[in-house]
Structures are given as structure tokens and as C-alpha cells.
Motif scaffolding. Structure first.
Motif, PDB file in Angstrom:
ATOM      1  N   GLY A   1       0.995  -1.299  -0.010  1.00  0.00           N
ATOM      2  CA  GLY A   1      -0.036  -0.340  -0.033  1.00  0.00           C
ATOM      3  C   GLY A   1       0.915   1.345   0.091  1.00  0.00           C
ATOM      4  O   GLY A   1       0.227   2.518  -0.337  1.00  0.00           O
ATOM      5  N   SER A   2       2.170   1.146   0.234  1.00  0.00           N
ATOM      6  CA  SER A   2       3.026   2.576   0.538  1.00  0.00           C
ATOM      7  C   SER A   2       3.203   3.204  -0.990  1.00  0.00           C
ATOM      8  O   SER A   2       3.071   4.237  -0.973  1.00  0.00           O
ATOM      9  CB  SER A   2       4.217   2.278   1.079  1.00  0.00           C
ATOM     10  OG  SER A   2       4.971   1.237   0.424  1.00  0.00           O
ATOM     11  N   ILE A   3       3.530   2.543  -1.809  1.00  0.00           N
ATOM     12  CA  ILE A   3       3.694   3.027  -3.297  1.00  0.00           C
ATOM     13  C   ILE A   3       2.244   3.668  -3.657  1.00  0.00           C
ATOM     14  O   ILE A   3       2.239   4.970  -4.169  1.00  0.00           O
ATOM     15  CB  ILE A   3       4.220   1.909  -4.369  1.00  0.00           C
ATOM     16  CG1 ILE A   3       5.774   1.226  -3.697  1.00  0.00           C
ATOM     17  CG2 ILE A   3       4.322   2.606  -5.573  1.00  0.00           C
ATOM     18  CD1 ILE A   3       6.546   2.284  -3.914  1.00  0.00           C
TER      19      ILE A   3
ATOM     20  N   ALA B   1       2.552   4.226 -10.874  1.00  0.00           N
ATOM     21  CA  ALA B   1       1.506   4.167  -9.850  1.00  0.00           C
ATOM     22  C   ALA B   1       0.578   5.375 -10.499  1.00  0.00           C
ATOM     23  O   ALA B   1      -0.428   5.744  -9.630  1.00  0.00           O
ATOM     24  CB  ALA B   1       1.549   3.936  -8.507  1.00  0.00           C
ATOM     25  N   GLY B   2       1.192   6.349 -11.305  1.00  0.00           N
ATOM     26  CA  GLY B   2       0.763   7.793 -11.384  1.00  0.00           C
ATOM     27  C   GLY B   2       1.114   8.979 -10.596  1.00  0.00           C
ATOM     28  O   GLY B   2       0.640   9.868 -10.416  1.00  0.00           O
ATOM     29  N   GLY B   3       2.299   8.563  -9.762  1.00  0.00           N
ATOM     30  CA  GLY B   3       2.623   9.768  -8.840  1.00  0.00           C
ATOM     31  C   GLY B   3       3.971  10.236  -8.942  1.00  0.00           C
ATOM     32  O   GLY B   3       4.580  10.023 -10.095  1.00  0.00           O
ATOM     33  N   CYS B   4       4.334  11.163  -8.139  1.00  0.00           N
ATOM     34  CA  CYS B   4       5.860  11.830  -8.290  1.00  0.00           C
ATOM     35  C   CYS B   4       6.334  11.933  -6.812  1.00  0.00           C
ATOM     36  O   CYS B   4       5.556  12.331  -6.073  1.00  0.00           O
ATOM     37  CB  CYS B   4       5.557  13.070  -8.975  1.00  0.00           C
ATOM     38  SG  CYS B   4       7.094  13.971  -9.134  1.00  0.00           S
ATOM     39  N   ILE B   5       7.608  11.552  -6.690  1.00  0.00           N
ATOM     40  CA  ILE B   5       8.418  11.921  -5.434  1.00  0.00           C
ATOM     41  C   ILE B   5       9.342  13.315  -5.961  1.00  0.00           C
ATOM     42  O   ILE B   5       9.928  13.271  -6.775  1.00  0.00           O
ATOM     43  CB  ILE B   5       9.277  10.830  -5.205  1.00  0.00           C
ATOM     44  CG1 ILE B   5       8.436   9.731  -4.638  1.00  0.00           C
ATOM     45  CG2 ILE B   5      10.148  11.266  -4.034  1.00  0.00           C
ATOM     46  CD1 ILE B   5       9.352   8.397  -4.404  1.00  0.00           C
ATOM     47  N   ALA B   6       8.819  14.436  -5.061  1.00  0.00           N
ATOM     48  CA  ALA B   6       9.526  15.736  -5.520  1.00  0.00           C
ATOM     49  C   ALA B   6      10.878  15.639  -5.146  1.00  0.00           C
ATOM     50  O   ALA B   6      11.704  16.099  -6.039  1.00  0.00           O
ATOM     51  CB  ALA B   6       8.712  16.954  -4.856  1.00  0.00           C
TER      52      ALA B   6
ATOM     53  N   LEU C   1       8.532   2.803  -9.479  1.00  0.00           N
ATOM     54  CA  LEU C   1       7.113   2.176  -8.870  1.00  0.00           C
ATOM     55  C   LEU C   1       6.196   3.561  -8.670  1.00  0.00           C
ATOM     56  O   LEU C   1       5.195   3.203  -9.095  1.00  0.00           O
ATOM     57  CB  LEU C   1       7.300   1.485  -7.577  1.00  0.00           C
ATOM     58  CG  LEU C   1       8.177   0.316  -7.661  1.00  0.00           C
ATOM     59  CD1 LEU C   1       8.563  -0.444  -6.461  1.00  0.00           C
ATOM     60  CD2 LEU C   1       7.494  -0.892  -8.731  1.00  0.00           C
ATOM     61  N   VAL C   2       6.463   4.518  -8.198  1.00  0.00           N
ATOM     62  CA  VAL C   2       5.677   5.703  -7.991  1.00  0.00           C
ATOM     63  C   VAL C   2       5.184   6.303  -9.220  1.00  0.00           C
ATOM     64  O   VAL C   2       3.826   6.398  -9.438  1.00  0.00           O
ATOM     65  CB  VAL C   2       6.138   6.552  -6.857  1.00  0.00           C
ATOM     66  CG1 VAL C   2       5.386   7.831  -6.714  1.00  0.00           C
ATOM     67  CG2 VAL C   2       6.495   6.075  -5.373  1.00  0.00           C
TER      68      VAL C   2
ATOM     69  N   ALA D   1      20.271   2.488  -6.568  1.00  0.00           N
ATOM     70  CA  ALA D   1      19.322   1.459  -7.483  1.00  0.00           C
ATOM     71  C   ALA D   1      17.982   1.418  -6.430  1.00  0.00           C
ATOM     72  O   ALA D   1      16.849   1.393  -7.113  1.00  0.00           O
ATOM     73  CB  ALA D   1      19.832   0.138  -7.435  1.00  0.00           C
ATOM     74  N   MET D   2      17.884   1.496  -5.200  1.00  0.00           N
ATOM     75  CA  MET D   2      16.667   1.589  -4.538  1.00  0.00           C
ATOM     76  C   MET D   2      16.032   2.718  -4.772  1.00  0.00           C
ATOM     77  O   MET D   2      14.645   2.504  -4.866  1.00  0.00           O
ATOM     78  CB  MET D   2      17.023   1.310  -2.939  1.00  0.00           C
ATOM     79  CG  MET D   2      17.830   0.050  -2.550  1.00  0.00           C
ATOM     80  SD  MET D   2      18.117  -0.036  -0.716  1.00  0.00           S
ATOM     81  CE  MET D   2      19.770  -0.053  -1.011  1.00  0.00           C
ATOM     82  N   HIS D   3      16.542   3.744  -4.908  1.00  0.00           N
ATOM     83  CA  HIS D   3      15.816   5.193  -4.888  1.00  0.00           C
ATOM     84  C   HIS D   3      15.346   5.276  -6.502  1.00  0.00           C
ATOM     85  O   HIS D   3      14.146   5.764  -6.806  1.00  0.00           O
ATOM     86  CB  HIS D   3      16.540   6.334  -4.632  1.00  0.00           C
ATOM     87  CG  HIS D   3      16.796   6.305  -3.288  1.00  0.00           C
ATOM     88  ND1 HIS D   3      17.803   7.618  -2.529  1.00  0.00           N
ATOM     89  CD2 HIS D   3      16.011   5.740  -2.063  1.00  0.00           C
ATOM     90  CE1 HIS D   3      17.720   7.185  -1.235  1.00  0.00           C
ATOM     91  NE2 HIS D   3      16.889   6.122  -0.945  1.00  0.00           N
TER      92      HIS D   3
END
Length: 182
Positions: free
Chosen positions: A31-33, A79-84, A75-76, A67-69
Motif C-alpha cells: 500500500g505504500s507506493i 502508479a501515477g505519482g511523483c516524488i518531488a 514504482l511511484v 538503485a533502491m531510489h
């Protein structure tokens, strides 16, 4: 656009007392992503502030963290999102840096890069040091029970009395977005 700052290990992905050292060990919490994507879609700027002392301790190379980031961002985005922005502290605890939470350097970096203030934002974490860093910058503390959250609740620190407590990032997101629709 409201800012929401997330810790990484224990909030977004499974945590490990032996450190998350590789892409194979980086496992998103269910659920986090989707929660990050929903926050982003609702108009929030989502940033991450994470202590990564495994770098300073020599437990994994920079390429593993990158690689993790990269996977997190992929993944985000899918899912249709963005990490600023992702801010991380690479130092071991004994380094005495100003970026390792509970110090506020990571949050200040986020404020500077994004041109926003953390005052009045939410900081979601699973440890006291996450919440302490956020409160020091005027953010509202949110503790999730995932990761080290249950252990943190057991400490009975006075700071926990002002924290909102949720089972997970997904539960926090669902509640916040429901309140915003009212």
C-alpha cells in the motif's frame, strides 16, 4: 501545494535491523507506493528524508542506494505519482553531521530544493528521531506502526502525545485525503 515528508525504511519499505543494503532487500510495504501516488495526485509535494548510515558504515555502496531510489521512483511513477525530492544522510552516527535525523539538515535541504517551508507540513516516520526532526522544523508528527513504529510507541516519549498514529502510510493517506475532501 502542501508538503509531506516521509521517512523511508519502515514507512515506505520494510526495515531491517541489519540495514536494507541492496535492491533485493528493498521491499515496499503493501500500500505504500499507491499511497505516495495518491498523495501526489491530490496535489501534495512528497519528499523523503532518510538516514542511510549503512553508506557511512561501509555496508553498501552508493550504487546500491541509487538503485533502491531509482526503483522507488519507477514504482511511484508507474502508479501515477511523483516524488518531488529524496534527501538522505550518508553519515555514520558518530560523524556528528547536521543532516542525520533528529538533526534538521535533511528537512532544510528539502525546503531549499523545493522552495517550500516544512512548517505546517506532515512528517511521517516510524521512530522518535524522525518525529523530533519534523517537530524542530514546525512539521506535524505522524507515527506509523510499521517498521519500528510499535517499538517507538512503547517508549512512551512525551512527543508521542502530540503525534497522530496510524497503522501504515496507506492508512494515514486514506484518512488525510478523506478529510481534505470534506
Amino acid at each position: 501545494m502542501a508538503l509531506i515528508i516521509l521517512d523511508r525504511d519502515g514507512v515506505i519499505n520494510e526495515d531491517s535491523d541489519a540495514y536494507v543494503k541492496s535492491l533485493e532487500e528493498w521491499i515496499p510495504i503493501p500500500g505504500s507506493i499507491d499511497a505516495i501516488a495518491r498523495l501526489s495526485q491530490a496535489g501534495h509535494q512528497v519528499a523523503i528524508a532518510t538516514n542511510q548510515s549503512g553508506l557511512g558504515r561501509g555496508l553498501f555502496p552508493q550504487s546500491a542506494l541509487d538503485a533502491m531510489h531509482q526503483r522507488l521512483n519507477q514504482l511511484v511513477t508507474s502508479a501515477g505519482g511523483c516524488i518531488a525530492y529524496i534527501a538522505y544522510c550518508p553519515h555514520a552516527p558518530e560523524a556528528g553531521c547536521q543532516c542525520r535525523k533528529p538533526a534538521t539538515g535533511l528537512i532544510e535541504q528539502i525546503e531549499e530544493v523545493l522552495g517550500v517551508s516544512a512548517r505546517g507540513s506532515y512528517l511521517v516516520g516510524d521512530s522518535l528521531r524522525d518525529l523530533q526532526a519534523g517537530v524542530s522544523k514546525g512539521a506535524l508528527p505522524v507515527l506509523v506502526r510499521t517498521g519500528k513504529g510499535e517499538r517507538t510507541l512503547g517508549k512512551g516519549d512525551p512527543l508521542l502525545e502530540q503525534a497522530l498514529v496510524y497503522d501504515s502510510l496507506d492508512a494515514f493517506t486514506t484518512d488525510l485525503l478523506a478529510k481534505e475532501r470534506l
